[in-house]
Scaffold this motif. Sequence first.
Motif, PDB file in Angstrom:
ATOM      1  N   SER A 115       7.416   3.579   0.903  1.00 52.10           N
ATOM      2  CA  SER A 115       8.191   2.631   0.108  1.00 52.10           C
ATOM      3  C   SER A 115       7.789   2.703  -1.365  1.00 52.10           C
ATOM      4  CB  SER A 115       8.043   1.205   0.641  1.00 52.10           C
ATOM      5  OG  SER A 115       6.699   0.782   0.554  1.00 52.10           O
ATOM      6  N   GLU A 116       6.491   2.901  -1.645  1.00 47.79           N
ATOM      7  CA  GLU A 116       6.051   3.076  -3.036  1.00 47.79           C
ATOM      8  C   GLU A 116       6.615   4.370  -3.614  1.00 47.79           C
ATOM      9  OE1 GLU A 116       1.838   1.744  -4.106  1.00 47.79           O
ATOM     10  OE2 GLU A 116       1.753   2.046  -1.931  1.00 47.79           O
ATOM     11  N   ARG A 118       9.262   5.885  -2.681  1.00 53.51           N
ATOM     12  CA  ARG A 118      10.701   5.659  -2.857  1.00 53.51           C
ATOM     13  C   ARG A 118      10.966   4.970  -4.190  1.00 53.51           C
ATOM     14  NH1 ARG A 118      14.274   1.544  -1.945  1.00 53.51           N
ATOM     15  NH2 ARG A 118      16.386   2.194  -1.464  1.00 53.51           N
ATOM     16  N   ILE A 183      13.608  10.279   2.165  1.00 52.79           N
ATOM     17  CA  ILE A 183      13.574   9.062   1.346  1.00 52.79           C
ATOM     18  C   ILE A 183      14.934   8.923   0.688  1.00 52.79           C
ATOM     19  CG2 ILE A 183      12.583   7.991  -0.699  1.00 52.79           C
ATOM     20  CD1 ILE A 183       9.983   9.438  -0.110  1.00 52.79           C
TER      21      ILE A 183
END
Length: 185
Positions: A115-116, A118, A183
């Motif tokens: 998520s980071e 991304r 991603i």
Amino acid sequence: LRGNEKVFIHLLKTLIADNENIADEVRNALTEMETERARNLAHTLKGVSGNLSVIKLHETAQELEASIKDNVLDELDRKIENVEKALADVARAVKSLESDLPAPPDAESDGADLSELRLMIMELADLLAKNRVESESRLEAVKKYFYNRGIDDEVRQLEKQIGIYNFKGAQKTLQKIAGELKIEN
């Protein structure tokens, strides 16, 4: 370069990438009777390789340039092959140098989950969409998370595109990288 091996290797890789087709380009120029273009190609390679102290490549490019300039046609094929061999030697040396460097951190060891990553890719994509030169420094910050993920060619292409301000092409390459990493950006 102040002993920065990573920067030196990066410059060598750029030299290799920028000149991977030099032999064919010189041959084509000579076939098309564009000797000045052929000489300029050899001259540029001579200069860049000299600036990086890649002695053998510098010498072979210098010999090729002299043969073109002096119109010594019977030596050109051999001189072009010598340049190809010297460039291949540089590529092998770079691979060896890279294997001697400590492995860069991957995303997991740096605490960056997908998520980071991304978010970082989205920020880079936004900069590219706005044709912002800051995208180059943002790529440098994100690039360490791309190591050991099988996308080295795409990352080099992205660097090159950003370096010449081809932001549209860089956007497409970044989308490809995001797809490879699964991603969505």
